[in-house]
Design a protein around this motif. Structure first.
Motif, mmCIF file in Angstrom:
data_model
loop_
_atom_site.group_PDB
_atom_site.id
_atom_site.type_symbol
_atom_site.label_atom_id
_atom_site.label_comp_id
_atom_site.label_asym_id
_atom_site.label_seq_id
_atom_site.Cartn_x
_atom_site.Cartn_y
_atom_site.Cartn_z
ATOM 1 N N UNK A 93 -1.492 0.828 6.256
ATOM 2 C CA UNK A 93 -0.765 -0.293 6.596
ATOM 3 C C UNK A 93 -1.468 -1.308 6.016
ATOM 4 N N UNK A 94 -0.261 -2.127 5.247
ATOM 5 C CA UNK A 94 -1.306 -3.329 4.223
ATOM 6 C C UNK A 94 -0.407 -4.814 5.182
ATOM 7 N N UNK A 95 -1.162 -5.731 5.091
ATOM 8 C CA UNK A 95 -0.367 -6.909 5.539
ATOM 9 C C UNK A 95 0.637 -7.926 4.760
ATOM 10 N N UNK A 96 2.219 -7.831 5.152
ATOM 11 C CA UNK A 96 3.251 -8.555 4.346
ATOM 12 C C UNK A 96 2.587 -10.439 4.071
ATOM 13 N N UNK A 99 -0.858 -5.073 15.108
ATOM 14 C CA UNK A 99 -1.649 -4.923 14.865
ATOM 15 C C UNK A 99 -2.392 -6.035 15.649
ATOM 16 N N UNK A 123 4.460 1.680 2.680
ATOM 17 C CA UNK A 123 5.203 0.900 2.536
ATOM 18 C C UNK A 123 5.575 0.668 1.156
ATOM 19 N N UNK A 164 2.825 -8.265 11.449
ATOM 20 C CA UNK A 164 3.338 -7.898 10.179
ATOM 21 C C UNK A 164 4.382 -8.530 9.495
ATOM 22 N N UNK A 177 -7.442 6.280 15.800
ATOM 23 C CA UNK A 177 -8.802 6.071 16.334
ATOM 24 C C UNK A 177 -9.317 5.460 17.134
ATOM 25 N N UNK A 218 8.618 -13.344 6.905
ATOM 26 C CA UNK A 218 8.771 -13.805 6.546
ATOM 27 C C UNK A 218 9.833 -12.799 5.377
ATOM 28 N N UNK A 278 3.296 6.660 7.946
ATOM 29 C CA UNK A 278 3.605 5.936 7.099
ATOM 30 C C UNK A 278 3.852 5.000 5.651
ATOM 31 N N UNK A 304 -5.826 -5.516 4.427
ATOM 32 C CA UNK A 304 -5.515 -4.492 5.667
ATOM 33 C C UNK A 304 -4.847 -4.677 6.500
ATOM 34 N N UNK A 305 -3.722 -3.905 7.431
ATOM 35 C CA UNK A 305 -3.085 -3.929 8.299
ATOM 36 C C UNK A 305 -2.939 -2.586 9.700
ATOM 37 N N UNK A 306 -4.392 -1.791 9.257
ATOM 38 C CA UNK A 306 -4.391 -0.547 9.895
ATOM 39 C C UNK A 306 -5.006 -1.239 11.399
ATOM 40 N N UNK A 307 -4.566 -0.435 12.184
ATOM 41 C CA UNK A 307 -5.429 -0.414 13.702
ATOM 42 C C UNK A 307 -7.284 -0.297 13.108
ATOM 43 N N UNK A 308 -7.830 -0.795 14.667
ATOM 44 C CA UNK A 308 -9.402 -1.472 15.030
ATOM 45 C C UNK A 308 -9.688 0.078 14.600
ATOM 46 N N UNK A 309 -10.726 0.519 14.571
ATOM 47 C CA UNK A 309 -11.491 1.689 14.356
ATOM 48 C C UNK A 309 -11.186 2.865 12.901
ATOM 49 N N UNK A 310 -9.753 2.397 12.155
ATOM 50 C CA UNK A 310 -9.137 2.983 11.253
ATOM 51 C C UNK A 310 -10.399 3.343 10.170
ATOM 52 N N UNK A 311 -10.205 4.435 9.617
ATOM 53 C CA UNK A 311 -11.265 4.014 8.058
ATOM 54 C C UNK A 311 -11.050 3.331 7.198
ATOM 55 N N UNK A 369 8.713 -7.213 8.567
ATOM 56 C CA UNK A 369 9.356 -5.997 8.761
ATOM 57 C C UNK A 369 9.686 -5.186 9.998
#
Lengths: 132, 527
Positions: free
Chosen positions: A81-84, B498, A34, B447, B174, B515, A32, A108-115, B450
């Motif tokens: 993923x980043x937060x717009x 998310x 962005x 988000x 994950x 947005x 992905x 950060x906008x990544x799903x839960x449990x992501x590093x 988008x």
């Protein structure tokens, strides 16, 4: 967005198209991508890039900023993923790159449990400052 | 990969969905395993049943695992749902219908004609398929198998092998990994092994899958169970208290913090099967507005039905034996009524605006009917809720417990999608969903601006939520039916969605502007 503007205009309420800060996102071969604000292939005059790449080559970010004022101009991300909303605010507030790097976690906008890689990015950024 | 030149690039290209040699071999292996089970069903003696059962399970498991490896491990990480609408099995084609009919038939036999599976009548020895599972049951709990043991074993096998397939398919994610391992763990441990071991420790205890909470476990408070809980003293009382606490204390707290997903897509067995074995059918769920309207009425009616039924059943046996039950009929009925009135007033006073019109009418109508029936019972001395408690119990067991959750819920996977029961029928989901919508930190965040309206999120939503309708407006998704499987977020090509737990304030934001469009909203409104 442009649809809303067109709809208002068609319905008799002429509205100029005023699309806020530039953003885009897409997916290339399952990675992905962005972008928020402006990041050029080669930095514009008076601008510089900060680049961070994950060791497995699946994630990276590029930040463009003004050299004199350190003002943050835009960010490209691959695999993160980043937060717009957050970047939209930061661009409007003309935040500097130190602020952006320090507060990257909030964006950060990544799903839960992501590093997370913010610490690594911050470390790279600090090291780079010391070299300069 | 086809070697022929100028191969078709059409989405409808039939060549693209062929099987590789490894896949063909693994299908054959799995089919042979199923054949062994079928031969046992037909009561054909194959000799040592322990050996045959082991062989059949290994062949089915290895077949599925190898097939999954061949499907996913040759490709890059990332979801490829190519051709789901074109494949016969996942596109309501011939194979889909055959599978649906076979599974439906299996459920009908399981619930209503278990002797066809080989269950020994009146305690006589088992034959056929049930006898095939005797060695495994003897090994675990030292008693012969029942049709439910056969069912439980196959159910667990399905969740494990298809869970593996699911993990490979979503291995870049994950959240999906952790969630699926959780579902596999709870099925294998809590639903399958622990009840068997509990039987070995204390054979007086009723079968109790601890994670199966009333009202999903609608028979939990029936007399024979409550009696044997009480008779088993400490451990039994602990289990009985756990049963009450889990619905009134534990689940509200967890749902407040994480949304109903903590149960529906992390713990529950029905959800577990839907997420793993049902994954190839998730896009078949009905997305129409009419389906949503029907869903709201049906699922809440089932909840009312199970509350009435359970109240009537408990009421019917209270007071039979004062040494056992300190609760009397009147105190029980009064507390049920007080509790329902409390909940009703609480939400009518503080959350009225969050209800749709139909929900408000429905809530008032059902409340009036229930209270009216209880008052009528006191005035006229007729049966509580008009019918015999036993009639209510058996019709709930037949209509909801067997037909809805089993035959329609699972049998119709390839036709209506994988979550029909969870979406339209499950009273537990109704309670959790009610709470998720009104009082929970959980939401799916959009988000900014988008969303490109591609519709992947809506397509792969197993609960039939039109996720896109929210995403394209930049709204958060706060729906009572959302089980938080996280697939909408995973399939989104632009990382728009998310799953988040955050403060209650501003959770439902249907009035925000999107947005990426800096219009002066106040000016627009004033115009």
């Amino acid at each position: 967005m442009m649809g809303e503007t067109v709809a208002q205009t068609i319905c008799g309420n002429r509205l100029p198209y005023n699309p806020g800060h530039w953003f885009n996102s897409a997916k290339f071969f399952d990675i992905e991508y962005q972008t928020y604000g402006w990041v050029f292939a080669t930095p514009k005059k008076g601008h510089a890039h900060f680049h961070w790449k994950h060791e497995d080559d699946t994630k990276c970010i590029t930040i463009e900023y003004e050299i004199n004022s350190n003002i943050f101009k835009g960010i490209n991300t691959f695999g993160i993923r980043m937060r717009h909303e957050v970047f939209d605010t930061w661009l409007t507030e003309k935040r500097d790159i130190d602020f952006v790097i320090q507060h990257l976690k909030e964006a950060n906008f990544d799903p839960e449990f992501y590093s997370n890689f913010e610490n690594e990015i911050q470390k790279t950024f600090t090291n780079k400052l010391q070299i300069n | 990969m086809s070697n022929k030149l100028n191969y078709s690039m059409s989405l409808a290209d039939p060549d693209a969905y062929g099987l590789s040699t490894t896949q063909k071999i693994s299908v054959a292996l799995g089919a042979l395993g199923l054949l062994l089970l079928t031969l046992a069903l037909l009561d054909i003696d194959l000799g040592n049943s322990g050996l045959v059962l082991t062989l059949a399970i290994i062949m089915i498991a290895v077949g599925t695992l190898v097939f999954a490896n061949a499907t996913y491990l040759n490709a890059l990480e990332g979801i490829k749902n190519d051709g789901v609408w074109f494949k016969s099995i996942s596109g309501r084609g011939l194979w889909g219908w055959i599978l649906g009919i076979v599974v439906t038939a299996f459920y009908i036999i399981l619930y209503f004609y278990p002797h066809i599976l080989g269950l020994g009548k009146d305690g006589s020895t088992n034959t056929g398929l049930v006898a095939l599972f005797d060695p495994l049951s003897q090994l675990l709990s030292g008693r012969p198998a029942s049709q439910w043991f056969v069912y439980g074993s196959l159910y667990t096998l399905a969740i494990l092998v298809f869970g593996y397939k699911f993990i490979l398919k979503y291995r870049h994610n994950r959240y999906q990994l952790v969630r699926t391992i959780s579902v596999m763990f709870f099925q294998l441990g809590f639903a399958f092994l622990i009840p068997e071991f509990m039987y070995v420790m204390n054979s007086d205890l009723p079968y109790y899958d601890l994670k199966n909470i009333w009202p999903l476990n609608y028979y939990n408070f029936e007399q024979y169970r409550v009696d044997s809980f009480i008779n088993a003293e400490n451990i039994g009382m602990a289990m009985l208290i756990f049963g009450v606490v889990s619905i009134f204390v534990i689940s509200p707290i967890l749902t407040y913090k994480y949304g109903k997903r903590w149960y529906c897509s992390w713990v529950c067995g029905c959800g577990g099967l839907a997420e793993t074995a049902g994954d190839p059918f998730r896009h078949l769920s009905d997305k129409r507005l009419s389906a949503w309207k029907i869903e709201r009425w049906v699922i809440h009616s089932v909840l009312v039905f199970v509350v009435l039924m359970t109240t009537a059943v408990i009421y019917s046996y209270l007071g039979d034996d004062t040494s056992k039950y300190w609760l009397t009929k009147d105190i029980f009925l009064f507390s049920v009524m007080a509790f329902l009135t409390f909940i009703f007033l609480l939400f009518m006073l503080f959350k009225r605006k969050a209800f749709g019109k139909d929900a408000r009418y429905g809530a008032i109508a059902y409340f009036v009917v229930i209270v009216g029936l209880i008052i009528f019972h006191y005035i006229s001395n007729s049966n509580l809720f008009l019918f015999e408690a036993e009639t209510l119990r058996s019709s709930y067991g037949f209509l909801i417990g067997a037909i809805f959750s089993g035959v329609i819920g699972v049998g119709f996977y390839p036709i209506f999608g994988s979550r029909v029961w969870c979406r339209f029928g499950c009273p537990m989901a109704a309670i959790l969903g009610f709470q998720q919508r009104l009082f929970s930190k959980f939401r799916i965040t959009t988000n900014g601006g988008q969303c490109i309206s591609c519709g992947n999120c809506s397509t792969y939503c197993e609960m039939g939520i039109d996720v896109r309708a929210y995403a394209q407006k930049g709204e958060n998704i706060v729906r009572s039916s959302c089980v938080g499987c996280g697939i909408c977020s995973a399939v989104c090509p632009r990382g728009v969605l998310k799953l988040e737990n955050d403060s209650l304030k501003g959770r439902i934001n249907s009035n925000d502007i999107l947005l990426g469009n800096d219009v002066d909203l106040m000016k627009l409104v004033n115009n």
